[in-house]
Design an enzyme around this catalytic site. Structure first.
Site, PDB file in Angstrom:
ATOM      1  N   GLY A  20      73.048  65.629  41.176  1.00  0.00           N
ATOM      2  CA  GLY A  20      72.133  64.771  42.028  1.00  0.00           C
ATOM      3  C   GLY A  20      71.528  65.043  40.767  1.00  0.00           C
ATOM      4  O   GLY A  20      69.939  65.125  40.411  1.00  0.00           O
ATOM      5  N   SER A  28      74.215  60.042  44.485  1.00  0.00           N
ATOM      6  CA  SER A  28      73.993  61.188  43.967  1.00  0.00           C
ATOM      7  C   SER A  28      72.949  61.717  44.295  1.00  0.00           C
ATOM      8  O   SER A  28      72.317  63.017  43.990  1.00  0.00           O
ATOM      9  CB  SER A  28      73.834  60.646  42.338  1.00  0.00           C
ATOM     10  OG  SER A  28      73.881  62.255  41.907  1.00  0.00           O
ATOM     11  N   ASN A 110      81.365  52.767  32.598  1.00  0.00           N
ATOM     12  CA  ASN A 110      80.576  53.145  31.651  1.00  0.00           C
ATOM     13  C   ASN A 110      81.269  53.811  30.478  1.00  0.00           C
ATOM     14  O   ASN A 110      80.415  53.986  29.832  1.00  0.00           O
ATOM     15  CB  ASN A 110      80.005  54.312  32.461  1.00  0.00           C
ATOM     16  CG  ASN A 110      78.723  54.186  33.386  1.00  0.00           C
ATOM     17  OD1 ASN A 110      79.695  54.676  34.432  1.00  0.00           O
ATOM     18  ND2 ASN A 110      78.024  53.213  33.384  1.00  0.00           N
ATOM     19  N   GLU A 174      75.342  50.957  28.207  1.00  0.00           N
ATOM     20  CA  GLU A 174      76.002  51.677  30.256  1.00  0.00           C
ATOM     21  C   GLU A 174      77.342  51.216  30.612  1.00  0.00           C
ATOM     22  O   GLU A 174      77.983  51.802  31.042  1.00  0.00           O
ATOM     23  CB  GLU A 174      74.995  51.738  30.385  1.00  0.00           C
ATOM     24  CG  GLU A 174      73.599  52.577  30.708  1.00  0.00           C
ATOM     25  CD  GLU A 174      73.811  53.885  31.035  1.00  0.00           C
ATOM     26  OE1 GLU A 174      74.481  54.065  32.134  1.00  0.00           O
ATOM     27  OE2 GLU A 174      73.198  54.830  30.432  1.00  0.00           O
ATOM     28  N   ARG A 211      68.431  50.810  32.492  1.00  0.00           N
ATOM     29  CA  ARG A 211      69.125  52.040  31.240  1.00  0.00           C
ATOM     30  C   ARG A 211      69.636  50.802  29.934  1.00  0.00           C
ATOM     31  O   ARG A 211      70.408  51.348  29.650  1.00  0.00           O
ATOM     32  CB  ARG A 211      70.753  52.838  32.359  1.00  0.00           C
ATOM     33  CG  ARG A 211      69.786  53.469  33.120  1.00  0.00           C
ATOM     34  CD  ARG A 211      70.809  54.171  33.796  1.00  0.00           C
ATOM     35  NE  ARG A 211      70.751  55.263  35.181  1.00  0.00           N
ATOM     36  CZ  ARG A 211      71.829  56.419  35.379  1.00  0.00           C
ATOM     37  NH1 ARG A 211      72.800  55.978  34.871  1.00  0.00           N
ATOM     38  NH2 ARG A 211      71.263  56.850  36.438  1.00  0.00           N
ATOM     39  N   HIS A 247      72.672  50.330  37.308  1.00  0.00           N
ATOM     40  CA  HIS A 247      73.618  48.988  36.329  1.00  0.00           C
ATOM     41  C   HIS A 247      74.254  48.233  37.332  1.00  0.00           C
ATOM     42  O   HIS A 247      73.634  48.329  38.895  1.00  0.00           O
ATOM     43  CB  HIS A 247      75.391  49.788  36.687  1.00  0.00           C
ATOM     44  CG  HIS A 247      75.365  51.355  35.493  1.00  0.00           C
ATOM     45  ND1 HIS A 247      75.783  52.141  36.661  1.00  0.00           N
ATOM     46  CD2 HIS A 247      74.646  51.653  34.433  1.00  0.00           C
ATOM     47  CE1 HIS A 247      76.073  53.072  34.886  1.00  0.00           C
ATOM     48  NE2 HIS A 247      75.202  52.149  34.270  1.00  0.00           N
ATOM     49  N   ASP A 249      76.782  46.169  37.862  1.00  0.00           N
ATOM     50  CA  ASP A 249      78.661  46.514  38.616  1.00  0.00           C
ATOM     51  C   ASP A 249      77.507  46.505  39.585  1.00  0.00           C
ATOM     52  O   ASP A 249      78.658  46.938  40.829  1.00  0.00           O
ATOM     53  CB  ASP A 249      78.597  46.790  38.555  1.00  0.00           C
ATOM     54  CG  ASP A 249      78.654  48.155  37.735  1.00  0.00           C
ATOM     55  OD1 ASP A 249      78.027  48.855  39.066  1.00  0.00           O
ATOM     56  OD2 ASP A 249      79.330  49.214  37.798  1.00  0.00           O
ATOM     57  N   CYS A 368      83.177  51.048  39.297  1.00  0.00           N
ATOM     58  CA  CYS A 368      82.955  52.535  38.612  1.00  0.00           C
ATOM     59  C   CYS A 368      83.539  53.379  37.948  1.00  0.00           C
ATOM     60  O   CYS A 368      84.352  53.415  36.794  1.00  0.00           O
ATOM     61  CB  CYS A 368      81.878  53.196  39.640  1.00  0.00           C
ATOM     62  SG  CYS A 368      80.174  52.775  39.377  1.00  0.00           S
TER      63      CYS A 368
END
Length: 446
Positions: A20, A28, A110, A174, A211, A247, A249, A368
């Site tokens: 987390g 997450s 990433n 990122e 980010r 992100h 994506d 990802c």
């Protein structure tokens, strides 16, 4: 020039756990503290890679990082034997042990921003490893990522692996999760979309961090020597970031001439469309597939990871194929949208589903897990290391994962010094399988 888009997927590491640690990543946060299955996770990832290789796509492998990462803990003042350090950190600073044990490098999207040779002025493929400085557990990844890229893409005549951008908040980067390339053919010049969430020259406040900075995108465009007329800097919508799209994506994916995106993906949607059309003029006619918020809400898009899918041009297929996670099929709104999508005559002709549930519970879908690298035949022939998926490599990796990975890993298990021993044994064996050399990981050089 003939070229193909390869996918280099990150292998899940032996310490895959639900810590987390990623602020703004809702999946997450929901999974924090649950028991993970590293073995299931790595085998899921390997199976996904094999399935894409089997249908004629070029599929590569990115190695996991050394975890738990003792150099971080030693830098923070912990000392003694490896076992003593693990036990001390688990007692005194368990949050640091979670950070040092994260297997987040599995999300190769990433790993870096990548520009193909058709777009760069010097005719080489350019890589900028992401500094990932927004999250502490990922900010330690860049040196090993750069080492992996430099080992796989070692031929300097064809490849240029840069250093990460400076570890300063103005240049937070990122990687390819905020990058899309559109083109008529992979070997032809294309249009590169670099997406940012905040401008470092102005203040930013929000529920979740933005980010990627505009300044990092500008720096990457310069160092990759991209044509300014074919390079677009776009702002991700604040609405999407606040909803949990950490992100771009998570709300957008594209390949070839097709950009598939949520209506609320970009701050200036009409400006994005106009900019892409201008940049693509004389090269290709872009196809925009916009998903209305009235059909798929941002919440459904993020929980199902509809856009964190791979958009693939499969040999023999006239239209693109969307490879989505099983969660997209299980969500009523996104399942219904996918059925409508493929029933028309647009650029996306089919949706297939992949089971990557262990990754999804930590907030990472099929997109990802992969880093896209466009390669000409000459560039492909110059690759170093044994990282392209073949039937033989699949069998070897499958046996390796089943042999070295634990079936279950609870949060308390991170304190077990034997996990470090097991992880290093797995990575030692992997460096032989992938021909990465005996000095690839820090512990091998000590």
């Amino acid at each position: 020039m003939t070229a193909i888009e390869a996918n280099f997927d990150g292998l899940v590491g032996p310490t895959h756990n639900y810590g987390g640690l990623s602020e703004g990543n809702l999946a997450s946060a929901r999974s924090e503290g649950l028991t993970s299955s590293p073995r299931e996770a790595v085998l899921e990832g390997i199976a996904k890679m094999k399935s894409l290789s089997d249908i004629g796509l070029l599929q590569g492998v990115m190695p996991p990082h050394e975890r738990p990462f003792l150099p971080l803990l030693k830098t923070l003042g912990f000392s003694g034997s490896d076992s003593e350090i693990i036990q001390q950190v688990s007692r005194e600073a368990p949050h640091l042990l979670r950070r040092a044990s994260s297997a987040s490098a599995m999300w190769a999207a990433n790993a870096a921003m990548v520009s193909p040779s058709a777009d760069s002025a010097d005719g080489r493929v350019h890589f900028t490893p992401a500094n990932l400085l927004t999250t502490g557990h990922r900010a330690i990844e860049a040196p090993q990522t750069r080492r992996a890229l430099a080992r796989i893409f070692a031929d300097r005549e064809h490849f240029c692996v840069h250093e990460p951008l400076p570890y300063q908040s103005d240049f937070a980067d990122e990687g390819a999760a905020n990058h899309v390339r559109l083109c008529e053919r992979h070997g032809a010049p294309g249009v590169e979309l670099l997406v940012w969430g905040r401008d470092a020259a102005t203040s930013y406040e929000g529920r979740f961090p933005a980010r990627q900075t505009r300044q990092s995108c500008e720096a990457i465009a310069r160092r990759h020597d991209l044509d300014p007329e074919r390079t677009i800097l776009l702002q991700q919508s604040r609405t999407a970031i606040e909803a949990g799209a950490f992100h771009n994506d998570v709300v957008c994916v594209g390949t070839g001439t097709c950009l598939f995106y949520h209506e609320q993906a970009f701050e200036d949607r009409s400006g994005m469309i106009a900019a892409v059309r201008r940049a693509a003029e004389g090269l290709f006619e872009p196809d925009f597939v916009e998903v209305p918020a009235s059909e798929v809400s941002l919440a459904d898009a993020i929980t199902s990871y509809l856009f964190n899918s791979q958009l693939l041009q499969i040999p023999g297929e006239d239209r693109l194929v969307l490879l989505a996670p099983e969660e997209t099929r299980e969500n009523p709104a996104t399942r219904a949208y996918c059925e409508r999508l493929v029933s028309g005559n647009g650029p996306i002709g089919a949706v297939r589903f992949a089971s990557v549930r262990q990754s999804m519970r930590n907030g990472g879908g099929p997109a990802c897990l992969r880093l896209r690298v466009v390669l000409t035949e000459t560039e492909r022939a110059s690759l170093s290391a044994n990282t392209i998926m073949t039937p033989a490599l699949f069998e070897a990796l499958n046996t390796w994962g089943a042999t070295h990975y634990r079936e279950a890993l609870a949060p308390a298990d991170l304190a077990d010094p034997q996990l470090l021993v097991e992880s290093r044994q797995a990575l030692d064996a992997l460096t032989v399988l992938l021909d990465l050399g005996p000095d690839f990981y820090p512990f091998q050089r000590d």
